[in-house]
Design a protein around this motif. Structure first.
Motif, PDB file in Angstrom:
ATOM      1  N   LEU C 141      27.334  84.045 -37.951  1.00 28.48           N
ATOM      2  CA  LEU C 141      28.467  83.522 -38.703  1.00 28.48           C
ATOM      3  C   LEU C 141      29.716  84.371 -38.429  1.00 28.48           C
ATOM      4  O   LEU C 141      30.808  83.851 -38.195  1.00 28.48           O
ATOM      5  N   LEU C 142      29.501  85.706 -38.403  1.00 28.78           N
ATOM      6  CA  LEU C 142      30.613  86.612 -38.160  1.00 28.78           C
ATOM      7  C   LEU C 142      31.265  86.317 -36.823  1.00 28.78           C
ATOM      8  O   LEU C 142      32.498  86.233 -36.700  1.00 28.78           O
ATOM      9  N   LYS C 143      30.427  86.113 -35.807  1.00 28.54           N
ATOM     10  CA  LYS C 143      30.971  85.842 -34.473  1.00 28.54           C
ATOM     11  C   LYS C 143      31.777  84.546 -34.446  1.00 28.54           C
ATOM     12  O   LYS C 143      32.817  84.467 -33.794  1.00 28.54           O
ATOM     13  N   VAL C 144      31.262  83.555 -35.149  1.00 27.00           N
ATOM     14  CA  VAL C 144      31.990  82.274 -35.174  1.00 27.00           C
ATOM     15  C   VAL C 144      33.374  82.483 -35.788  1.00 27.00           C
ATOM     16  O   VAL C 144      34.386  82.013 -35.253  1.00 27.00           O
ATOM     17  N   ILE C 145      33.393  83.217 -36.905  1.00 28.45           N
ATOM     18  CA  ILE C 145      34.687  83.464 -37.557  1.00 28.45           C
ATOM     19  C   ILE C 145      35.606  84.254 -36.626  1.00 28.45           C
ATOM     20  O   ILE C 145      36.767  83.884 -36.413  1.00 28.45           O
ATOM     21  N   LEU C 146      35.056  85.313 -36.033  1.00 33.79           N
ATOM     22  CA  LEU C 146      35.874  86.131 -35.144  1.00 33.79           C
ATOM     23  C   LEU C 146      36.370  85.325 -33.946  1.00 33.79           C
ATOM     24  O   LEU C 146      37.489  85.501 -33.476  1.00 33.79           O
ATOM     25  N   PHE C 147      35.526  84.417 -33.467  1.00 30.76           N
ATOM     26  CA  PHE C 147      35.921  83.580 -32.338  1.00 30.76           C
ATOM     27  C   PHE C 147      37.164  82.774 -32.699  1.00 30.76           C
ATOM     28  O   PHE C 147      38.162  82.755 -31.978  1.00 30.76           O
ATOM     29  N   VAL C 227      33.135  95.976 -30.641  1.00 31.63           N
ATOM     30  CA  VAL C 227      34.008  95.038 -31.346  1.00 31.63           C
ATOM     31  C   VAL C 227      35.380  95.662 -31.589  1.00 31.63           C
ATOM     32  O   VAL C 227      36.405  94.983 -31.541  1.00 31.63           O
ATOM     33  N   LEU C 228      35.414  96.969 -31.806  1.00 28.80           N
ATOM     34  CA  LEU C 228      36.675  97.627 -32.128  1.00 28.80           C
ATOM     35  C   LEU C 228      37.657  97.529 -30.971  1.00 28.80           C
ATOM     36  O   LEU C 228      38.816  97.158 -31.143  1.00 28.80           O
ATOM     37  N   PHE C 229      37.173  97.831 -29.758  1.00 31.90           N
ATOM     38  CA  PHE C 229      38.066  97.747 -28.597  1.00 31.90           C
ATOM     39  C   PHE C 229      38.293  96.293 -28.208  1.00 31.90           C
ATOM     40  O   PHE C 229      39.439  95.846 -28.047  1.00 31.90           O
ATOM     41  N   ASN C 230      37.223  95.531 -28.077  1.00 25.34           N
ATOM     42  CA  ASN C 230      37.329  94.175 -27.539  1.00 25.34           C
ATOM     43  C   ASN C 230      38.147  93.241 -28.422  1.00 25.34           C
ATOM     44  O   ASN C 230      38.959  92.472 -27.928  1.00 25.34           O
ATOM     45  N   LEU C 231      37.908  93.284 -29.734  1.00 26.33           N
ATOM     46  CA  LEU C 231      38.662  92.387 -30.616  1.00 26.33           C
ATOM     47  C   LEU C 231      39.803  93.108 -31.331  1.00 26.33           C
ATOM     48  O   LEU C 231      40.896  92.564 -31.462  1.00 26.33           O
ATOM     49  N   GLY C 232      39.531  94.357 -31.789  1.00 26.72           N
ATOM     50  CA  GLY C 232      40.599  95.138 -32.425  1.00 26.72           C
ATOM     51  C   GLY C 232      41.757  95.316 -31.458  1.00 26.72           C
ATOM     52  O   GLY C 232      42.923  95.133 -31.802  1.00 26.72           O
ATOM     53  N   GLY C 233      41.399  95.634 -30.202  1.00 26.66           N
ATOM     54  CA  GLY C 233      42.425  95.790 -29.157  1.00 26.66           C
ATOM     55  C   GLY C 233      43.223  94.518 -28.986  1.00 26.66           C
ATOM     56  O   GLY C 233      44.456  94.543 -28.871  1.00 26.66           O
ATOM     57  N   LEU C 234      42.511  93.383 -28.986  1.00 27.03           N
ATOM     58  CA  LEU C 234      43.193  92.093 -28.851  1.00 27.03           C
ATOM     59  C   LEU C 234      44.252  91.925 -29.941  1.00 27.03           C
ATOM     60  O   LEU C 234      45.403  91.585 -29.663  1.00 27.03           O
ATOM     61  N   VAL C 235      43.834  92.184 -31.192  1.00 24.76           N
ATOM     62  CA  VAL C 235      44.763  91.979 -32.307  1.00 24.76           C
ATOM     63  C   VAL C 235      45.960  92.923 -32.186  1.00 24.76           C
ATOM     64  O   VAL C 235      47.109  92.492 -32.266  1.00 24.76           O
ATOM     65  N   VAL C 236      45.676  94.190 -31.937  1.00 20.64           N
ATOM     66  CA  VAL C 236      46.758  95.175 -31.859  1.00 20.64           C
ATOM     67  C   VAL C 236      47.725  94.834 -30.719  1.00 20.64           C
ATOM     68  O   VAL C 236      48.935  94.730 -30.915  1.00 20.64           O
ATOM     69  N   ILE C 237      47.148  94.636 -29.541  1.00 22.31           N
ATOM     70  CA  ILE C 237      47.993  94.345 -28.371  1.00 22.31           C
ATOM     71  C   ILE C 237      48.823  93.090 -28.605  1.00 22.31           C
ATOM     72  O   ILE C 237      50.015  93.045 -28.319  1.00 22.31           O
TER      73      ILE C 237
END
Ligand SMILES: Nc1ncnc2c1ncn2[C@@H]1O[C@H](COP(=O)(O)OP(=O)(O)O)[C@@H](O)[C@H]1O
Ligand SMILES: [Mg+2]
Lengths: 272, 335, 261
Positions: C141-147, C227-237
């Motif tokens: 479920l978490l992945k779906v939301i994050l997607f 998740v921190l780099f892959n998605l956190g990085g996405l959001v920050v960048i």
């Protein structure tokens, strides 16, 4: 004479200046396009690294590198967009101005294109073709540089350019029917890129498909000159691919003439 | 309180200096050199609500540049303008709700769409309520005669139709201030007439404040109570048409109808020097002169002494002459 | 916000009507874009007919990355393609004047004015690829939301780069070639970054960060790692780039010189 020069000097330098600004833009565009070739390069590099074979569908890695960059260069060399403005000209009605001129429609586009073409190719040949040559001489396992192949390449590429020029003229006449060329252009480019072998060497396709694609005019646009450069063809094959190229050139010259007569009869120009 | 207040408005443009030759071209590509060019210098004026101000000047005088600053398109280099109590550059989105702009050489219509569609998009952009929109469209239809071509794609309109359509587009949201930059440029007389009447009617019915730039002095004479003239970016005149004529209008024109056309050869005004010039069309001879240097009776007396005259008419100064004369003088000073 | 959506709707429908003026051409064009993507897939197929795995990734996984890459690219293409025109001619010819005399934000106005329907080719192929390859992902479920959350951020990276580079036109008059040069780096995003050399890896991660529009987020969904780099990085960048590019844009508008006419 000096008087003449003094008089026209402002025009000439204005022209040069404009040309330089235009070229600067062109080079940035070309640089952007080169990125695509680099992506393909890294992709194939990974493929060869992941594979246990040293040669795939008859290509060694160095040959593949040459194929990638040479087909990119050939694409620029043989590209023709002199007639790409036909769509816009039909749209805004200014095509009428061309029709009114007492010069042949095709010659009109040819002279417009050929000058800038020579400069573009000249400018790009230095880094691109230079790079290819250096790689070929310095790199390990690369095919030996062969003067005969080089000459065959330039001959074949010139024919390819002419085929492309007439092909595009024929194609651009569809503007008379579609009114706006954007859509058909997208479709054409997708097909040409694929079928001419600029995306993947045709040798990688299943044999049946390969044989069909090799006979179609698209392979004459890119695949033929590049393969000649790489020395992939026997004497007999060389003669037959060159004859095929010449056949397609004559075919498109005639087709352009026929379509032109047809189009001029059915010309309807939109209000503008 | 005035609707438009302009104070010391100045605009400098940065222009690249082109060095000659091939080397120069490369140089200016890599490291361009600039010089500043003052297109508008220190303009100050005010326009009260409901006035039509004629903004005139030669080509390149800085009219469009001024309009662009007043409409918030350009940021002034110094000085400011306050219109409808707002500084355009500071509060642009809010400011433009109450203004309308037409640039004669450009269009804001959607090129490939039927004209009607442009209006329905603009209705949404300006948030015009349905009721007002229909009422407004009716009014604009009536004033500008849009009905004939409202369903045609914009690209098929003639220049005159397009201009009418553009003016209507700028008025859809009932602006308090209207800027018209050469709205009659390139149009034939009948279309010009229609547009002038429309402008007049809008000004009268809505008390719209209007700034109008033009080359056509007919526009000015018919529409403007006041003219503001600039040259090389600077004010050269601000006042009524009457004052303009008084100040610069010493030009007089007398038309003589001769008995015999060949008599014109005998005319000789050389004693008045360069203050006078004349032209002939069959039996009619037009004499133009500066009435501050040569008196009307003197000209008539001299003419009658040289040729046989059937009829005489004395004309008032034509604003076109005035403007042309001022510009010619200015140009001579700058050469 | 309702007004924003309403205007968006109005502009889209107008743009469609405009495009439909050239119906035949339009239909052919959509087919063309679709075909382009299909041919690219055939290319991938050809590559994987030679090797079972590419730099440690299976065909299914590469297809997932490739499909993921097409979604933000397609969305940006669909909604925000008018930015190209800013650097190409709107500024140079002074046609940008129009946007400054309208009571809506000029950037918003430019963005919503076109609706590039050919992007449906990319989006359609992207969705098909994601569906085809979704079995390789261990969905939670978490992945779906994050997607779902990651898509708009990834799209914003595309849009931010286009805003920033097209704003250069306010000073340079013409900047579409710069936009093009930046934009073309997106080609690198469709494949695992490990196949590229260090310089390119660094560029596409932090300078022209297209790797965050596809490979990094997709690799999180595939592996569940970092998740921190892959998605956190996405959001920050994406937030940082969007912020900077809007700043550049606004600064550009006050330097806008229009054009003499
Ligand atoms: N965007 C611009 N960049 C540089 N120079 C400009 C620009 N716009 C106008 N100018 C120059 O400023 C002067 C005034 O132009 P403009 O305001 O358009 O004159 P007008 O509208 O009175 O004919 C002209 O010399 C013109 O060349
Ligand atoms: Mg002007």
């Amino acid at each position: 004479m000096t008087n003449f020069l003094r008089k026209y000097r402002p025009f000439v330098s204005a022209g040069i200046e404009e040309a330089i600004v235009y070229r600067a833009n062109f080079l940035l565009f070309a640089l952007g396009n080169t990125l695509g070739a680099f992506v393909t390069y890294f992709l194939w590099k990974a493929v060869f690294q992941s594979s246990t074979n040293s040669s795939l569908s008859g290509f060694t890695f160095p040959e593949m590198v040459l194929y990638i960059f040479l087909s990119f260069f050939t694409g620029i060399l043989t590209s023709s967009d002199g007639s790409s403005s036909v769509g816009d000209e039909v749209k805004d009605g200014s095509i009428a101005m061309r029709i009114l001129k007492p010069i042949s429609f095709t010659a009109n586009y040819f002279y417009e294109e050929i000058g800038s073409k020579l400069i573009d190719v000249g400018v790009l040949a230095v880094p691109l073709f230079g790079g290819i040559l250096i790689y070929q001489i310095v790199g390990t396992g690369t095919p030996v540089l062969n003067l005969g192949n080089l000459l065959l390449y330039f001959f074949s590429a010139t024919v390819a350019y002419l085929i492309n020029f007439y092909f595009n003229i024929c194609f651009s006449f569809t503007a008379f029917f579609f009114r706006n060329l954007w859509g058909s252009n997208v479709l054409k480019n997708a097909l040409v890129i694929f079928m001419s072998g600029s995306l993947v060497p045709l040798a990688f396709f299943p044999p049946v498909l390969q044989n069909v694609l090799k006979v179609l005019p698209f392979s004459s646009l890119l695949y033929t000159p590049v393969m000649l450069y790489l020395g992939k063809y026997s004497m007999q094959q060389t003669i037959s691919v060159l004859l095929l190229q010449i056949f397609w050139l004559i075919f498109f010259i005639f087709l352009a003439k026929i379509i032109w007569h047809f189009a001029i009869k059915h010309l309807s120009i939109q209000g503008g | 309180m005035s609707m438009i207040e302009v104070s010391n408005l100045t605009k400098d443009f940065r222009k690249t200096i082109k060095s000659p030759g091939l080397v120069g071209a490369f140089k200016s590509l890599i490291k361009p050199k600039y010089e500043t060019f003052e297109a508008v210098k220190n303009l100050s004026f005010e326009v009260p609500k409901g006035e039509i101000l004629g903004f005139i000047g030669a080509n390149g005088a800085g009219k469009s540049t001024t309009i662009k600053m007043l409409t918030g398109i350009l940021t002034p280099t110094s000085g400011y303008c306050r219109i409808n109590d707002k500084i355009p550059q500071e509060d642009r989105q809010n400011y433009v709700k109450d203004i309308g702009v037409v640039f004669g050489q450009r269009t804001q219509l959607w090129w490939d769409l039927p004209l009607r569609e442009t209006y329905s998009v603009l209705k949404e952009i300006y948030n015009v309520p349905d009721k007002n929109f229909y009422k407004r469209m009716d009014f604009l239809n009536e004033v500008l005669d849009l009905n004939d071509f409202i369903t045609s794609p914009v690209r098929t309109l003639s220049l005159g139709q397009r201009m009418r359509a553009d003016i209507a587009a700028s008025l859809l949201h009932n602006p308090k201030v209207l800027f018209l930059d050469e709205p009659t440029i390139g149009l034939d007389v009948s279309v010009k007439d229609k547009i002038r009447h429309a402008i007049e009617q809008i000004n009268q019915e809505e008390q719209t404040t209007i700034i109008l730039t033009t080359h056509d002095l007919g526009d000015i004479e018919l529409l403007c109570n006041r003219v503001f003239m600039i040259d090389h970016g600077q004010e050269v005149f601000d006042g009524t048409i009457k004052q303009l004529k008084n100040r610069f209008g010493h030009i007089r024109e007398i038309e003589f109808e001769l008995v015999n056309a060949e008599d014109a050869n005998r005319l000789n005004f050389s004693q008045f020097g360069s203050a006078i010039e004349y032209s002939q069309n069959e039996k009619n001879v037009r004499v133009k002169f500066d009435s501050s240097k040569v008196s009307v009776p003197d000209v008539i007396r001299l003419t009658l002494s040289q040729v046989d005259v059937q009829d005489i008419s004395v004309k008032d100064a034509d604003i076109e002459d005035i403007v042309r004369r001022i510009f010619r003088k200015e140009a001579a000073e700058h050469d | 916000m309702r007004r924003v959506l309403h205007l968006e709707k109005i502009f889209i429908s107008q743009y469609l009507k405009q495009t439909m003026e050239y119906k035949a051409d339009f239909i052919v064009g959509v087919l063309g874009v679709l075909l382009n993507q299909v041919l690219n897939l055939i290319f991938l197929q050809v590559i994987f007919s030679q090797v079972p795995k590419l730099a440690g990734w299976s065909l299914q996984q590469i297809v997932f990355i490739y499909g993921f890459a097409l979604i933000p690219k397609g969305l940006d293409h669909l909604f925000f393609d008018n930015l190209w025109i800013v650097g190409q001619k709107l500024v140079r010819k002074g046609e940008f004047d129009k946007y400054l005399t309208r009571p809506i934000n000029p950037l918003f106005h430019v963005l919503v004015e076109t609706f590039q329907v050919d992007a449906f080719g990319e989006l359609l192929v992207g969705v098909i690829l994601l569906v085809m390859s979704s079995a390789t992902v261990h969905w939670t479920l978490l992945k779906v939301i994050l997607f779902i959350v990651s898509i708009p951020f990834a799209t914003a990276i595309y849009t931010a780069l286009k805003i920033g580079t097209s704003a250069a036109a306010f000073w340079m008059k013409k900047s579409n070639t710069i936009t093009y040069l930046f934009y073309m780096f997106n080609d690198f995003a469709k494949y695992p970054v490990s196949i590229f050399n260090h310089l390119i890896r660094w560029i596409i991660s932090f300078v022209i960060p297209f790797a965050f529009t596809a490979f990094y987020p997709a690799s999180y969904f595939l592996t569940g790692k970092n998740v921190l780099f892959n998605l956190g990085g996405l959001v920050v960048i994406s937030v940082v780039f969007l912020f900077i590019s809007i700043k550049i844009w606004n600064k550009g508008i006050s330097s806008y010189e229009s054009a003499g006419s």
